[in-house]
Write an enzyme that holds these catalytic residues in place. Structure first.
Site, PDB file in Angstrom:
ATOM      1  N   THR A 190      -8.898   0.550 -15.304  1.00 54.53           N
ATOM      2  CA  THR A 190      -8.431  -0.176 -16.377  1.00 54.53           C
ATOM      3  C   THR A 190      -8.000  -1.762 -15.780  1.00 54.53           C
ATOM      4  OG1 THR A 190      -7.557   1.587 -16.965  1.00 54.53           O
ATOM      5  CG2 THR A 190      -6.645  -0.505 -18.286  1.00 54.53           C
ATOM      6  N   ARG A 220      -5.524   4.051  -7.928  1.00 59.96           N
ATOM      7  CA  ARG A 220      -7.116   4.250  -7.818  1.00 59.96           C
ATOM      8  C   ARG A 220      -7.588   3.023  -7.581  1.00 59.96           C
ATOM      9  NH1 ARG A 220      -7.843   8.719  -6.259  1.00 59.96           N
ATOM     10  NH2 ARG A 220      -7.983  10.653  -7.629  1.00 59.96           N
ATOM     11  N   GLY A 229      -4.985   3.533  -3.506  1.00 61.56           N
ATOM     12  CA  GLY A 229      -6.108   4.137  -4.037  1.00 61.56           C
ATOM     13  C   GLY A 229      -5.745   5.804  -4.280  1.00 61.56           C
ATOM     14  N   ASP A 230      -4.809   6.080  -4.450  1.00 63.54           N
ATOM     15  CA  ASP A 230      -4.327   7.749  -4.643  1.00 63.54           C
ATOM     16  C   ASP A 230      -4.522   7.793  -6.324  1.00 63.54           C
ATOM     17  OD1 ASP A 230      -4.082   8.928  -2.394  1.00 63.54           O
ATOM     18  OD2 ASP A 230      -1.962   8.669  -2.227  1.00 63.54           O
ATOM     19  N   ASP A 242       0.738  -1.102  -0.135  1.00 58.81           N
ATOM     20  CA  ASP A 242      -0.074  -0.021  -0.053  1.00 58.81           C
ATOM     21  C   ASP A 242       0.841   1.362  -0.067  1.00 58.81           C
ATOM     22  OD1 ASP A 242      -2.112   1.470   0.431  1.00 58.81           O
ATOM     23  OD2 ASP A 242      -1.802   1.728   2.438  1.00 58.81           O
ATOM     24  N   GLY A 272      -7.107   2.139 -11.815  1.00 53.84           N
ATOM     25  CA  GLY A 272      -8.224   1.437 -11.348  1.00 53.84           C
ATOM     26  C   GLY A 272      -9.135   0.744 -12.211  1.00 53.84           C
ATOM     27  N   ILE A 275      -0.941   1.516 -13.937  1.00 53.93           N
ATOM     28  CA  ILE A 275      -2.398   1.030 -14.352  1.00 53.93           C
ATOM     29  C   ILE A 275      -3.206   1.564 -13.247  1.00 53.93           C
ATOM     30  CG2 ILE A 275      -2.355  -1.021 -13.110  1.00 53.93           C
ATOM     31  CD1 ILE A 275      -3.758  -2.396 -15.875  1.00 53.93           C
ATOM     32  N   LYS A 290     -15.918  18.346   2.003  1.00 54.11           N
ATOM     33  CA  LYS A 290     -14.424  18.024   1.868  1.00 54.11           C
ATOM     34  C   LYS A 290     -14.438  16.555   1.345  1.00 54.11           C
ATOM     35  CE  LYS A 290     -12.418  16.356   5.235  1.00 54.11           C
ATOM     36  NZ  LYS A 290     -11.671  16.143   6.687  1.00 54.11           N
ATOM     37  N   PHE A 345     -17.744  10.428   6.471  1.00 50.22           N
ATOM     38  CA  PHE A 345     -17.039   9.777   5.452  1.00 50.22           C
ATOM     39  C   PHE A 345     -17.301   8.628   5.041  1.00 50.22           C
ATOM     40  CE2 PHE A 345     -13.327   7.919   3.574  1.00 50.22           C
ATOM     41  CZ  PHE A 345     -12.906   8.826   2.514  1.00 50.22           C
TER      42      PHE A 345
END
Lengths: 1289, 370
Positions: free
Chosen positions: A955, A981, A876-877, A436, A953, A951, A752, A728
């Site tokens: 795709t 992502r 996930g960025d 991660d 997310g 790559i 936000k 969130f």
């Protein structure tokens, strides 16, 4: 596993019982304004005088008490239950089978007792272990059950101390600060004026941040000092279940008022009360229900799921072992068959032989019996005890891993935690590492770096400089700063407890406090200013922005100023709301070590604040003309405002008026406590933003359930009512608060969230052309800034707002209330409602948050890559952020070629992958051609160009669906892969793909809840203690605190564990084959009758005691290569195994060696004694003794280190054998029927022939191994190993 | 999995109240101890076995083994041993008729005598053995077929022998003493040795029948049923083994103390042999004086009372005369083996030396460029 099952059954039983009880007729609820609950299974608790009170009381009495039993056994059930469980093990069944076999008279090989020894030993060892464990549980149960809690007693009308186990459903319980909650109780009263209570759930989920609980609202309870005597309520709630997150029910007051109950009102057992002086609640679930669930199911299920449930992680080594054991079984069967057939033929040639006892038995039948006898005799061949030994060895290995100083993080004071006990050797075979990014590669210690508001970028140059300096300083002072950091931590810990102490003991002795204060200020405070992470939170504001912001508060007299010209009021408005959003759009808890923040002071202030607010509203409305409709006189209004502000500021200094008096006090307090405010945030981003806002004097000072206290620049403390918090959610990727704006009084939604989430929700510009233009300009600029930030490796968050008209708000409010009051699918409805609100937003700006790399991350990654481990980053960025971080941590070198796969459709994706594959192949060919050309030219080739696959997310999803093979091939030729992502599910899918398709060992490392699935799927899951709770750690096999620890964990411990275990297994098999063969060879000289030349006691104990400990020590302590070498030459990680022959070859080589040794060990004594008057046992004596010596010496040859422990164990093993046989030969007169050990060993050992034979046998047997090792080490060792070894010398 | 579950519990119990949160001092560091053991830094001797390090061992072994081997070989060669097969398989053999006719059921004994000549005198004490071949005294069922308690003089075992003795547990309704197949198959040939003088007279050679059994067996392991000096009464109510002619208390008519379970011939027989070809000590011929050899060279006659049939299972019976040394009986194997292994080790030492030189120079030369 069994325990898990047992628990589940137990709970199911329990629930069934509860359900039966729950079927009490419910009272009609016509008078209620809340729709009747549709609870399928419910329980009712009533207090006071209700109709059918007795009935209810009975029911309540019949609910389980609060006593908990987590013990598995009682004194009576221990033996049967433990035995029952132990016989679930295959190994024990094997032993049992042998015992039963031995009971058949014709087959019987040994005395019945002797065959039982192995099983008895194993059973006893495990039973003692279980008993001790259970006893510890019992003690801890007892301790918990006997804790004292204040329970209300109706007779005495007072709270009296009661033991936890005596607490019953329906009891009123009073708790103080720092008390542990004894049962699941419904919060009825809190000393906090807002009816809030804070709890720490560290005992439940390991999260240390405080959580708020709200006392039951809608009942006439608040305000009054709570008196249970006059309290009549009926509570109906669902039956116990294992969902910790939900609780549903309602409470009915005698006045007829009803209120819904939810999770917010429930205080769960074993949480701790914090920061609240007194709390009173009623027990709804006692003891077993939640106790079991929490202590056992809650934890247990989690732990089970992680440790052995769905992810029982089998090591490759154990698979090999199973194969090898199968071969052993085959060998055993073959030996037995040979003996059986041999016996048949042997028997055939005899008639009337005086030594034949059962002369008449047909040879075939006799052979059949002998077969089974031999199974018993040669039982050691199947190394069942190996499984037990492996477990012990792994425990030992884990002990050493956990005690490794290099894996200890002094900063956080935590060691590595090994949660899975059975996969240490997997660490040594890792081929793919999935990491991660946030919190794993980086600190997850977010620092506000820069921001952009109104489309204008504020670079925060000084802030950047400071961060860099800080980093440099930290690196420089890495050695000495550690202690300071830990001191900081100590401080924060003590601070928290201190605050609690004060709140609970407000009149506590001053001496103690001052002492602690002094300590704090003297020891810690000066130091903290240097390196403490708090320092990193402190943001140096951008001067431009400060200037602009000061326009809001600073004397607007300078209206003609240049800055005023450039700063439009709209921009100012944006800026204010931006910081307001930063300050309040979060779930950050505020605490101050100096005083507990119950919003008590603001409460007294509120009246005067309201007055101020009115004034502000009056003059500020024109300023926020963009928001408010009525703005006829803009310039005048603003002038008026400035005047007023000026006036009010003057009045601050000049003379106290009634209102301002309080304000100033508050202001004074602000100055004092400003630095002491401590924020406890769920995510570090939030904390960073709040700190950033604080730097601009927009300080979050306190929070209650429905309002927050903020300082606004130049205005002072204000209470902002929180109308709603839309928390969130990882799907929405944003959070919002609905507030009544403190300045305008309008209902405002402040949102936000991730840029991708926010950008799509922006309002399509309406209104005037100019406004539209500004709007799109802002949006373009902001997008540009967001991209820039991402490129710099910053995390971006967009801030947006929406002004709601009153009607609009009310419409939405209805929906929201409906959703809130819904019981069945509340979550979904709330989500829908939130999405309904978060539309048509206006973009305010964006923030860039710096998340610094952890120390030594580049080195670690480089080292791991040199070790042949492919490092993938799954994050996930955003892509840019991910790539940037990858550069920063040297996953990507500047010379590397990046292959980016971002596709819009499925078909594109497949095609693109194919293209890229071709490209990679071509370039690889080119490289190889070039290389050959260079080789011919005699040039040394430069750095090899490698490929990095990036790559995204979406795709990735298509790739995983359709083109996984293509993806695999492509990724195979890439040095690293970065998936950005990606969702948690995708992460686990990628790991599974690699694990299953390539059949390699994978490791996943992460710190957050989003990494849990990946951690569980991977062969080895590693959790990092981070800022984001404990989920990753809970689901991991190993939990570490820094990424850099991976290096040592894999390269050193992984290597050691693997080679130790592999060697130990081989050794074990060798040992068994070698010893068993001795018995087999004897069959050729005893008519294949299953005789043994050894006393059966010695035979059984030989394996069980005399030769069992050295392999364990060997498996725990052996070091083939020293740690420093492994760390320095990381290539060794794989090279070592590559240089060894493949496992089957090694196995057969070992077996062959064992055969040779047993041949020598048997036939040298045979030829030495053949034809002489040697007795059966006397013949076995030198054989046994030399077998022991050979086995031990073999180990000495094979092991790489010999410490005093090794020597000690070896000597003790050999010594114990000789002592035992000597004692046995002296003492055993009739203890061992059928054999005649008296005097044998004594006589043998008094003869020189014994030693002559032993010496010859041992030397001859061990010599080839020694020769082989020497030659192998001299001639065939890889250059790498040699350098490593030579340096040792 | 246990561990994790009780961590949870411990946590539950850990925060026992405000007291544990007292101050900074209560926070205990989890830092592992920096000890050599825990950090796996124990001083270790690291035997990296290479040709260089191992070759001294080979030389040393070679140098030690070869002399030992020579010593053993010489010792073994100095032992005098004479062996004669009296089974009577051949027609020419004196015991042929006995062997052919004799079975366990015979009531009368058959005697035969064998002449032999000792080429060399036997100087020291001579041990007289009987040897059996193809006799599997180590058969599993046979070995088990005894009752040690009975042999140890346990009265209850005497009257109620162990089940293991079946089918030789009882006969004619009475328990057998000693029970079991081993006792039942007791070797019962009687061997008597005569020296034939130069003038043709047969001089009987005194054969000591005491001292042939182990001391521990004679005094610890085997005991007659106690309580009565009269063995006849002590063994009352028991039957003799099926194959026996005489009951156990009449085994030695010459010596009252050599009867019952402590009869030394019986004790020797009860120590089952390890291998199917074995010898058992029968008598000892003590050296009379230092001047004359125990057995002078010359003609001898062995008188055999042929009671023990072995032909049915292809067995052989031998009489062996042997002197012994510190290393036991004659056995050239050990000496030869020691010399062989010693030489091999020495040879391997040389080979290793060569390899060591070759590789060492190669490695060091390869290292130089680095």
């Amino acid at each position: 596993m069994e325990r898990h099952e047992w628990m589940r059954r137990q709970c199911r039983k329990l629930f069934a019982r509860e359900r039966d009880r729950g079927a009490v007729p419910t009272q009609s609820s016509e008078d209620s304004h809340i729709p009747p609950l549709k609870l399928k299974a419910k329980r009712t608790i009533s207090v006071g005088h209700w109709p059918h009170q007795e009935e209810y009381r009975d029911v309540a009495q019949s609910y389980k008490g609060n006593i908990i039993h987590t013990t598995k056994y009682s004194l009576l059930t221990f033996i049967p239950m433990n035995l029952f469980q132990q016989f679930h093990r295959a190994a024990n069944l094997y032993f049992l089978f042998l015992i039963l076999l031995n009971w058949v008279p014709v087959v019987e090989a040994f005395q019945k007792e002797i065959t039982m020894i192995p099983l008895l030993v194993v059973l006893t060892v495990i039973a003692v272990k279980d008993a001790l464990e259970d006893y510890r549980r019992y003690l801890s149960d007892k301790k918990i059950n006997n804790r004292i809690v204040q329970v209300y007693c109706g007779k005495q009308n007072a709270y009296i101390g009661k033991r936890w186990k005596d607490v019953q459903v329906g009891d009123f319980i009073r708790l103080s600060c720092n008390d542990v909650i004894p049962a699941d109780i419904l919060l009825l009263y809190s000393s906090d004026p807002h009816g809030i209570c804070y709890i720490e759930t560290a005992n439940l989920d390991g999260e240390t941040n405080l959580k708020q609980r709200q006392m039951v609202s809608g009942l006439p309870l608040q305000g009054v000092e709570f008196n249970p005597a006059s309290f009549y309520i009926r509570i109906e709630c669902e039956n116990p279940n294992n969902d910790l997150g939900t609780f549903r029910g309602f409470i009915e007051h005698y006045s007829g008022a009803r209120a819904g109950l939810d999770n917010k009102n429930l205080l769960l057992r074993s949480c701790t009360i914090r920061k609240t002086e007194t709390v009173v609640g009623i027990v709804v679930y006692a003891g077993t229900k939640y106790a079991l669930l929490l202590c056992d199911l809650g934890h247990e299920t989690k732990a089970m799921m992680n440790n052995s449930g769905p992810r029982y992680k089998c090591s490759h080594l154990e698979k090999d072992l199973n194969n090898e054991i199968l071969w052993c079984v085959l060998l055993l069967v073959m030996m037995c068959l040979i003996t059986a057939i041999g016996h048949g033929f042997w028997l055939k040639q005899f008639k009337h032989a005086v030594f034949l006892v059962d002369e008449d038995m047909p040879p075939a039948l006799a052979g059949f019996y002998v077969f089974w006898t031999m199974i018993i005799v040669l039982q050691v061949m199947i190394p069942i005890s190996l499984y037990v030994s492996i477990e012990i060895v792994k425990l030992g290995q884990i002990y050493f891993i956990q005690n490794d100083l290099d894996l200890y993080n002094e900063h956080a004071d935590c060691r590595i935690q090994c949660r899975a006990l059975n996969i240490t050797e997997n660490l040594g075979q890792i081929r793919y590492l999935f990491s991660d990014k946030t919190g794993t590669l980086t600190e997850n210690n977010m620092v506000f770096r820069r921001c952009s508001i109104y489309g204008i970028e504020y670079p925060h140059v000084e802030n950047g400089c400071r961060l860099e300096m800080y980093e440099a300083k930290e690196n420089e002072a890495a050695g000495c700063s550690v202690t300071v950091k830990s001191a900081c931590r100590d401080k924060s810990l003590s601070c928290r407890s201190l605050s609690c102490n004060r709140s609970s003991l407000s009149l506590h002795t001053l001496a103690a406090e001052s002492e602690e204060d002094g300590q704090l200020s003297n020891d810690f405070l000066p130091l903290t200013s240097a390196f403490c992470s708090r320092m990193a939170k402190e943001v140096i504001p951008d001067p431009d922005l400060v200037n602009k912001l000061s326009r809001l508060c600073a004397p607007m007299l300078l209206s003609g100023d240049v800055t005023f010209e450039t700063t439009s009021s709209l921009e100012l408005n944006y800026i204010t709301d931006f910081f307001l959003a930063l300050a309040i759009c979060n779930t950050v808890m505020v605490s101050s070590p100096m005083q507990p923040q119950h919003l008590a002071q603001p409460q007294t202030l509120s009246k005067s604040l309201d007055g101020i607010k009115l004034i502000f509203q009056r003059f500020s409305l024109p300023l926020f003309s963009a928001l408010s409709a009525h703005s006829p006189t803009r310039s005048r209004g603003s002038h008026g405002k400035t005047d007023d502000i000026f006036h009010s500021r003057n009045s601050y200094s000049n003379g106290p008026s009634d209102n301002e008096e309080d304000m100033r006090i508050e202001g004074g307090a602000e100055n004092d406590t400003d630095n002491e405010l401590m924020y406890e945030a769920v995510s570090p981003d939030e904390a960073a933003l709040v700190h950033a806002a604080k730097a601009y004097r927009c300080t979050l000072r306190g929070r209650s359930a429905d309002s927050v206290l903020v300082d606004l620049p130049g205005i002072g403390a204000m209470i902002v009512r929180l109308l709603h918090i839309l928390p969130f959610d990882s799907n929405r990727k944003r959070m919002s608060v609905v507030v009544r704006h403190p300045l305008t009084g309008q209902v405002v939604v402040l949102t936000k969230g991730a840029d991708s989430a926010i950008m799509n929700l922006l309002e399509t510009p309406k209104g005037g052309e100019q406004a539209q233009e500004t709007d799109s300009h802002i949006r373009e600029q902001t997008q540009k800034h967001v991209d820039n930030y991402a490129r710099e490796g910053l995390r971006t968050l967009c801030i947006a707002r929406k002004v709601l008209e009153q009607e609009e708000y009310e419409v939405w409010l209805k929906g929201q209330l409906l959703a809130e009051s819904n019981i069945d699918n509340r979550e979904e409805l709330l989500n829908v409602s939130a999405e309904k609100l978060e539309t048509n937003l206006t973009l305010l700006g964006t923030t860039g948050i710096l998340d610094r790399l952890q120390e030594d991350v580049p080195e670690t990654i480089e080292s791991l890559q040199r070790a042949g481990i492919k490092v993938w980053v799954l994050t996930g960025d955003k892509q840019e952020t991910a790539v940037n971080i990858a550069y920063a941590c040297k996953l990507i070198h500047p010379s590397d070629q990046i292959l980016t796969v971002n596709c819009q459709s499925k078909d594109d994706c497949a095609a693109l992958l194919e293209d890229l594959k071709l490209e990679v192949q071509c370039s690889e060919e080119r490289i190889s051609q070039k290389k050959t050309a260079e080789d011919h030219g005699g040039l040394s080739s430069g750095r090899k160009v490698s490929f990095i696959l990036v790559i995204d997310g979406r795709t990735l999803n298509w790739t995983l669906e359709d083109a996984s093979n293509c993806f695999l091939e492509l990724s195979h030729s890439c040095k690293a892969v970065i998936c950005c992502r990606s969702t948690p599910l995708q992460k686990s899918q990628v790991v599974r793909l690699i694990r299953d398709q390539l059949k390699v060992m994978t490791l996943a490392v992460g710190d957050g809840a989003n990494d849990v699935s990946m951690i569980q799927v991977a062969d080895v899951g590693i959790g990092i203690y981070g800022q984001e709770g404990m989920q990753a750690v809970m689901s991991s096999d190993f939990a570490i605190s820094r990424f850099k620890h991976l290096c040592r964990l894999l390269l050193v411990h992984g290597h050691w564990c693997f080679s130790r275990l592999a060697n130990m297994m081989l050794y074990f098999i060798y040992k068994n084959v070698m010893y068993v063969n001795l018995l087999f060879w004897y069959q050729f000289f005893c008519g294949f009758s299953g005789s043994v030349m050894t006393n059966s006691w010695v035979l059984i104990l030989f394996n069980l005691f005399f030769t069992s400990v050295p392999p364990l020590i060997y498996g725990i302590l052996d070091k083939d290569i020293p740690a420093e070498q492994l760390m320095r030459v990381s290539e060794l990680y794989q090279a070592v195994h590559a240089s060894e022959a493949p496992p089957p070859f090694v196995f057969w080589f070992t077996v062959l060696d064992a055969f040779y040794q047993s041949l020598v060990c048997f036939f040298v004594p045979y030829f030495a004694y053949v034809g002489s008057d040697i007795g059966e046992l006397a013949f076995g004596s030198p054989i046994n003794a030399s077998a022991l010596l050979i086995i031990l010496l073999h180990q000495v040859i094979e092991s790489h280190t010999l410490t005093w422990i090794h020597v000690f164990v070896l000597v003790v093993s050999a010594g114990s054998y000789f002592v035992f046989v000597l004692l046995f030969s002296v003492c055993c007169l009739t203890c061992s029927p059928h054999s005649n050990p008296v005097g044998v060993e004594m006589l043998q050992m008094s003869q020189p022939l014994f030693y002559i034979v032993c010496a010859l046998t041992t030397v001859t047997a061990v010599m080839p191994r020694l020769l082989f090792r020497a030659l192998h080490n001299t001639m065939h060792l890889s250059a790498l190993m040699q350098t490593a070894l030579r340096e040792v010398e | 999995m246990m561990a994790s579950s009780y961590n949870a519990k411990e946590e539950d119990g850990h925060h026992s109240g405000p007291s544990s949160h007292g101050g900074a001092g209560a926070v205990k560091s989890k830092k592992p101890d920096n000890t050599a053991f825990k950090q796996q830094r124990l001083p270790a001797w690291q035997p990296i076995l290479t040709a260089g390090t191992v070759l001294p061992a080979f030389f040393v072994i070679g140098l030690i083994f070869i002399p030992i081997g020579i010593g053993l070989y010489v010792t073994s060669n100095n032992i005098k041993e004479f062996e004669i097969d009296y089974t009577g398989v051949d027609v020419s053999s004196p015991c042929f008729s006995c062997a052919k006719n004799y079975s366990w059921d015979s009531t009368t004994s058959c005697t035969c005598s064998v002449n032999f000549t000792l080429e060399q005198p036997f100087e020291s004490n001579v041990f007289m053995y009987y040897g059996l071949s193809n006799f599997y005294q180590n058969h599993r069922r046979y070995v088990k077929s005894r009752d040690d308690s009975q042999l140890n003089g346990d009265r209850s075992a005497l009257t109620n022998p162990s089940k293991e003795c079946e089918p030789y547990r009882t006969s004619e309704g009475q328990p057998i003493a000693p029970c079991g197949a081993i006792a039942n198959s007791l070797f019962n040939d009687t061997l008597v040795l005569y020296h034939v003088d130069s003038n043709g007279t047969k001089i009987s050679i005194p054969l000591a029948k005491k001292g042939i059994a182990w001391w521990t067996d004679k005094h610890v392991k085997f005991r007659n049923p106690g309580g009565n000096d009269n063995l006849t009464i002590a063994f009352q109510g028991t039957n003799k083994p099926v194959n026996w002619r005489k009951p156990v208390f009449e085994l030695d008519p010459d010596d009252r103390d050599n009867n019952g379970f402590i009869n030394e011939d019986f004790i020797v027989w009860m120590r089952t042999a390890a291998l199917p070809t074995f010898r058992k000590l029968y008598r000892i011929i003590h050296k009379k004086s230092s001047s004359t050899p125990t057995l002078a060279s010359g003609r001898y006659i062995l008188d055999i009372t042929y009671n023990y049939p072995v032909l049915s299972f292809d067995g052989r019976k031998r009489m062996i005369l042997s002197t012994i040394s510190w290393m036991g009986g004659k056995n050239p194997f050990l000496g030869i083996a020691y010399i062989t292994v010693g030489s091999i080790c020495f040879f391997l030492g040389v080979v290793l030396l060569i390899i060591h030189h070759k590789y060492d120079s190669r490695n060091s030369s390869a290292d130089i460029p680095n």
